[in-house]
Design a protein around this motif. Structure first.
Motif, PDB file in Angstrom:
ATOM      1  N   LEU B 216       1.032  -1.788  -0.507  1.00 57.57           N
ATOM      2  CA  LEU B 216      -0.201  -0.082  -0.454  1.00 57.57           C
ATOM      3  C   LEU B 216       1.033   1.339  -0.279  1.00 57.57           C
ATOM      4  O   LEU B 216       0.307   2.134   0.450  1.00 57.57           O
ATOM      5  CB  LEU B 216      -1.089  -0.109   1.036  1.00 57.57           C
ATOM      6  CG  LEU B 216      -1.589  -1.280   1.062  1.00 57.57           C
ATOM      7  CD1 LEU B 216      -3.257  -1.156   2.449  1.00 57.57           C
ATOM      8  CD2 LEU B 216      -2.198  -1.046   0.198  1.00 57.57           C
ATOM      9  N   GLU B 217       2.242   1.237   0.184  1.00 54.71           N
ATOM     10  CA  GLU B 217       3.109   2.397  -0.099  1.00 54.71           C
ATOM     11  C   GLU B 217       3.406   2.955  -1.269  1.00 54.71           C
ATOM     12  O   GLU B 217       3.529   4.177  -2.041  1.00 54.71           O
ATOM     13  CB  GLU B 217       4.036   1.994   0.834  1.00 54.71           C
ATOM     14  CG  GLU B 217       5.027   2.625   1.243  1.00 54.71           C
ATOM     15  CD  GLU B 217       6.216   2.378   1.467  1.00 54.71           C
ATOM     16  OE1 GLU B 217       6.920   0.904   1.792  1.00 54.71           O
ATOM     17  OE2 GLU B 217       7.912   3.097   1.642  1.00 54.71           O
ATOM     18  N   SER B 246      -1.062  -1.194  -6.656  1.00 52.38           N
ATOM     19  CA  SER B 246      -0.383  -1.016  -5.531  1.00 52.38           C
ATOM     20  C   SER B 246      -0.961  -0.125  -4.786  1.00 52.38           C
ATOM     21  O   SER B 246      -0.945   1.111  -5.686  1.00 52.38           O
ATOM     22  CB  SER B 246       1.023  -1.605  -5.061  1.00 52.38           C
ATOM     23  OG  SER B 246       1.555  -0.697  -6.004  1.00 52.38           O
ATOM     24  N   GLY B 247      -0.660  -0.021  -3.892  1.00 58.79           N
ATOM     25  CA  GLY B 247      -0.902   1.915  -2.983  1.00 58.79           C
ATOM     26  C   GLY B 247      -2.395   1.831  -2.357  1.00 58.79           C
ATOM     27  O   GLY B 247      -2.925   0.937  -3.221  1.00 58.79           O
ATOM     28  N   ALA B 279      -9.522   4.745  -3.306  1.00 66.10           N
ATOM     29  CA  ALA B 279      -8.894   4.068  -3.443  1.00 66.10           C
ATOM     30  C   ALA B 279      -7.253   3.487  -3.509  1.00 66.10           C
ATOM     31  O   ALA B 279      -6.526   4.033  -3.249  1.00 66.10           O
ATOM     32  CB  ALA B 279      -8.740   4.185  -4.874  1.00 66.10           C
ATOM     33  N   PHE B 280      -7.741   1.803  -3.409  1.00 69.94           N
ATOM     34  CA  PHE B 280      -6.975   1.246  -2.588  1.00 69.94           C
ATOM     35  C   PHE B 280      -6.595  -0.317  -3.434  1.00 69.94           C
ATOM     36  O   PHE B 280      -7.148  -0.615  -3.978  1.00 69.94           O
ATOM     37  CB  PHE B 280      -6.327   1.323  -1.280  1.00 69.94           C
ATOM     38  CG  PHE B 280      -7.737   0.663  -0.612  1.00 69.94           C
ATOM     39  CD1 PHE B 280      -9.085   1.118  -0.606  1.00 69.94           C
ATOM     40  CD2 PHE B 280      -8.176  -0.985  -0.867  1.00 69.94           C
ATOM     41  CE1 PHE B 280     -10.087   0.298   0.126  1.00 69.94           C
ATOM     42  CE2 PHE B 280      -8.803  -1.496  -0.096  1.00 69.94           C
ATOM     43  CZ  PHE B 280     -10.133  -1.241  -0.325  1.00 69.94           C
ATOM     44  N   ALA B 281      -4.945  -1.008  -3.532  1.00 69.77           N
ATOM     45  CA  ALA B 281      -4.824  -1.624  -4.252  1.00 69.77           C
ATOM     46  C   ALA B 281      -5.310  -3.084  -3.690  1.00 69.77           C
ATOM     47  O   ALA B 281      -6.204  -3.139  -1.915  1.00 69.77           O
ATOM     48  CB  ALA B 281      -3.617  -2.154  -4.356  1.00 69.77           C
ATOM     49  N   THR B 305       5.041  11.241  -5.047  1.00 70.97           N
ATOM     50  CA  THR B 305       5.826  11.316  -4.346  1.00 70.97           C
ATOM     51  C   THR B 305       7.214  10.405  -4.366  1.00 70.97           C
ATOM     52  O   THR B 305       7.665   9.844  -3.653  1.00 70.97           O
ATOM     53  CB  THR B 305       5.510  10.885  -2.683  1.00 70.97           C
ATOM     54  OG1 THR B 305       4.323  10.210  -2.784  1.00 70.97           O
ATOM     55  CG2 THR B 305       4.920  12.346  -2.756  1.00 70.97           C
ATOM     56  N   ASP B 306       6.842   9.419  -5.073  1.00 73.58           N
ATOM     57  CA  ASP B 306       6.821   7.655  -5.010  1.00 73.58           C
ATOM     58  C   ASP B 306       7.260   7.191  -6.556  1.00 73.58           C
ATOM     59  O   ASP B 306       6.026   6.638  -7.287  1.00 73.58           O
ATOM     60  CB  ASP B 306       6.822   7.022  -4.333  1.00 73.58           C
ATOM     61  CG  ASP B 306       7.367   5.681  -4.201  1.00 73.58           C
ATOM     62  OD1 ASP B 306       8.477   5.538  -4.360  1.00 73.58           O
ATOM     63  OD2 ASP B 306       6.594   4.977  -4.884  1.00 73.58           O
ATOM     64  N   LEU B 307       8.286   7.413  -7.265  1.00 77.05           N
ATOM     65  CA  LEU B 307       8.440   7.466  -8.888  1.00 77.05           C
ATOM     66  C   LEU B 307       8.891   5.972  -8.875  1.00 77.05           C
ATOM     67  O   LEU B 307      10.290   5.509  -8.260  1.00 77.05           O
ATOM     68  CB  LEU B 307       9.349   8.196  -9.494  1.00 77.05           C
ATOM     69  CG  LEU B 307       8.522   9.818  -9.611  1.00 77.05           C
ATOM     70  CD1 LEU B 307       9.621  10.820 -10.768  1.00 77.05           C
ATOM     71  CD2 LEU B 307       7.791  10.027 -10.135  1.00 77.05           C
TER      72      LEU B 307
END
Lengths: 300, 413
Positions: B216-217, B246-247, B279-281, B305-307
């Motif tokens: 989820l990150e 994910s995420g 929403a989430f995976a 924020t996270d590529l």
């Protein structure tokens, strides 16, 4: 908590498969029979594509032996969701191709459906046909991929299936081939019913308990209709029944039941000791490998 | 109630099919007509009790030859969980089937024959499980009844396997002494193996925590399809449909569209036609962005924020799945989620011995069931994560351009 209930997981997987079809194919079709599994497919397609239109028509291969309730439902649903419905009749194929009508007490056109299906695929150049088969239904289905490649004769070759990894579906085909796609492969009969209950999906009335004239034959109850041949000595009785699956009137048996709503049906399914196909499908009883053989010949 | 997907590894001789049959039978997932069918067949073979293994042999060819030739999926449920079993054959020539079955699994049951202990096949299955990134392993020591339910035999196997697990980095390993044939410790605890104080196999399957396996990150959203009704009242509607790998995505999140690198903000999220705040995976959703940018199938929308990595040269662990061998220099299509790019296998660096994990000298060709380390160059930049870090965005398939067959499974390093 970021957790998905099992029905939400199954739903999400099915929607993903629907959208893969939309993304990968030029001319897909959704095969619609009026049974609970294909009705569930339509519901999932609405979730996958609304507010847009379906990127495919609904296609019904009509054997001419369908329950009138299922046909009425089919037409009403197509009108209600305003999507295109294509109907092709097995009777027409029989005439056009000079096929032999099956004979016998329960003369089933089930096997002839394949001819009409293949003709329809050719007529519209469908490259993918979405269907409601589930892997829990039958042993041969348990081995079939979600994207199942068929050759130009519609044949399934179990030994030459493509490996299907992660959630990646390879829908690339050569001209003439097509892919059968099964978005609810991982659902069981009970999952379908639980989902129908949760989503409040309307079903044809024959799924619920009603009175019907039936023929008792080798422990199965077959609806009296113009399509079966009665013989002297046949035991015809009126019973309160419902249908657990909906196929042709000639090869689908009813079960005795008082279940008049979904809760009642779910209770009965949890308690039942017989599988869906074993209880209600006359066509699967022919041989141990009946489904495997039909699939190899282009059947769904 | 959630879903556990698991794979069973072992050969017919280890009692794998019997184990699955037993799980289905004892959890009351087998119906009378299915039982009658196998009873009939068992009689034909002139054997004694019901042969539970027959339940999992689907195809006529398999029944005739008494083998399993492909991955079969089986289903059962308890009030706690729905279970999806990928039943993959254990013979060496079927590595490809095991890789296929393991690719979607949360957990693997490795069957060890109590009489033989940890053998080459056990190592092979464990190595494949670790390469495929399976987080949970159950070692089912079967046929305990044939070694008088000996605690010493069991303990020695546990010690042996623990060494193997450590070397492979398998962390969550559970050991259970069972007899699939007799039904000991499968669904219920058995009195016959009284010294064993742990849970039964079904109890382990019901309680293993798999929720945290979903990442989820790192937020990854490959676009599958663009929904554009273009009707009068929905003239400006433009929704990006896909399933979250994910995420967690929230309204207002800053996002980057890759590989182009264009940035925007999430303006709305829909699931099942309803507007939601987040929403989430692994949800399937429709995403709307604040800016009108050109996005199509194959693009990946990630949180800024996270590529992930965006590169054209990949180090890949490749399981070869085609009967035609792989030769360096050959071109294939590479499919990662919704992206398909032309690619070339530039170099085979080494082959992995699936029985020892040793690196063998680079072969000229990779044959069916080989696992090799290769360098792949793609025609366009690929948006990916390392398979070890994020399974859902690091596993790709190779497709033969002319036969269209899936020929390889790539785990990007």
């Amino acid at each position: 908590m970021y957790e998905l209930d099992y029905l939400d997981q199954l739903e999400s997987e099915a929607i993903h498969i629907f959208r893969e079809v939309a993304g990968q194919f030029e001319r897909p079709a959704l095969l619609f029979s009026g049974g609970k599994d294909s009705i569930t497919l339509v519901h999932l397609a609405l979730k996958a594509f609304r507010p847009g239109k379906f990127p495919f028509p609904l296609v019904h291969i009509d054997t001419g032996h369908n329950f009138p309730e299922a046909l009425e439902y089919r037409d009403r649903l197509a009108a209600q969701i305003d999507e295109k419905l294509i109907v092709r009749n097995v009777g027409d194929t029989i005439k056009a191709k000079g096929l032999t009508e099956p004979k016998g007490k329960f003369a089933s056109r089930n096997a002839l459906q394949t001819f009409t299906l293949l003709d329809t695929i050719e007529e519209f150049e469908f490259d993918a046909c979405i269907g409601g088969a589930r892997r829990d239904e039958e042993k041969a289905r348990a081995k079939e991929r979600i994207f199942s490649v068929r050759d130009e004769f519609g044949q399934w070759d179990p030994k030459r299936q493509r490996p299907e990894l992660w959630n990646t579906y390879n829908g690339r085909i050569s001209k003439g081939e097509n892919v059968r796609v099964f978005p609810i492969s991982n659902w069981t009969e009970l999952d379908i019913w639980n989902y129908i209950r949760r989503e409040k999906i309307e079903l044809p009335s024959i799924y619920f308990a009603h009175e019907r004239e039936v023929l008792e034959h080798e422990g199965q109850l077959v609806a009296i209709s113009d399509f079966i041949t009665l013989e002297p000595g046949d035991s015809v009785v009126t019973k309160t029944v419902r249908y657990r699956t909906v196929g042709d009137m000639t090869c689908t048996a009813a079960v005795e039941s008082d279940a008049s709503d979904i809760d009642g049906i779910i209770k009965e399914i949890i308690a039942t000791k017989t599988s869906e196909r074993g209880e209600t499908r006359i066509d699967d009883r022919v041989s141990e490998a009946a489904m495997e053989d039909r699939k190899k010949n282009g059947y769904f | 109630m959630d879903i556990l997907r698991f794979i069973t590894a072992g050969s017919v001789d280890d009692g794998k099919s019997t184990l699955i049959g037993r799980l289905l039978y004892d959890s009351k997932s087998i119906m009378i007509d299915q039982l009658e069918a196998i009873e009939k067949q068992t009689k034909n073979k002139e054997e004694g009790e019901i042969d539970l293994a027959l339940l999992t042999d689907g195809l006529r060819a398999e029944r005739e030859q008494g083998i399993t030739i492909d991955v079969a999926y089986k289903y059962f449920a308890t009030p706690k969980r729905k279970f999806i079993i990928a039943d993959a054959p254990g013979h060496i020539q079927y590595t490809r089937n095991m890789v296929t079955g393991a690719s979607n699994a949360n957990l693997i049951i490795i069957l060890v024959d109590a009489r033989g202990g940890v053998v080459e096949q056990t190592r092979r299955h464990s190595i494949i499980a670790s390469l495929l990134g399976l987080r949970h392993v159950v070692v089912a020591v079967n046929k305990m009844d044939l070694v008088n339910n000996s605690q010493d035999v069991f303990n020695n196997i546990v010690i042996d396997y623990a060494n193997l697990a450590k070397s492979l980095g398998l962390e969550d390993v559970t050991y259970i002494p069972i007899s699939a044939l007799k039904g000991h410790n499968i669904v219920d605890k058995s009195d016959e193996i009284g010294w064993y104080e742990g849970p039964s196999l079904l109890e382990v399957l019901e309680n293993v925590q798999v929720q945290q396996d979903i990442d989820l990150e790192h937020a990854r959203f490959p676009v599958q399809y663009v929904i554009r009704p273009q009707t009068e009242d929905l003239h400006d509607y433009r929704g990006y449909a896909g399933k979250l790998v994910s995420g967690i995505y929230k309204k207002g999140d800053a996002v980057t569209v890759l590989p182009s690198g264009i940035t925007s903000t999430i303006s709305a999220i829909e699931t099942g036609g309803k507007q939601v705040e987040e929403a989430f995976a692994p949800q399937s959703i429709v995403l709307h962005l604040a800016d009108d940018i050109d996005i199509s199938r194959g693009d990946v929308i990630v949180k800024s924020t996270d590529l992930p990595q965006v590169e054209q040269e990949l180090e890949v662990l490749l399981c070869w799945m085609d009967s035609k061998p792989l030769t360096a220099g050959k071109k294939y299509l590479l499919q990662l989620n919704t992206t398909v790019v032309k690619s070339v296998v530039k170099e085979i660096e080494y082959k992995i011995d699936v029985n020892t994990l040793e690196q063998l000298a680079a072969p000229e060709q990779a044959a069916l069931n080989d696992i090799v380390k290769v360098v792949i160059k793609t025609a366009k930049p690929l948006v990916f994560d390392q398979y070890k870090k994020l399974r859902g965005n690091g596993g790709a398939i190779l497709i033969d351009e002319t036969s269209h067959v899936t020929v390889g499974a790539c785990m990007i390093q």
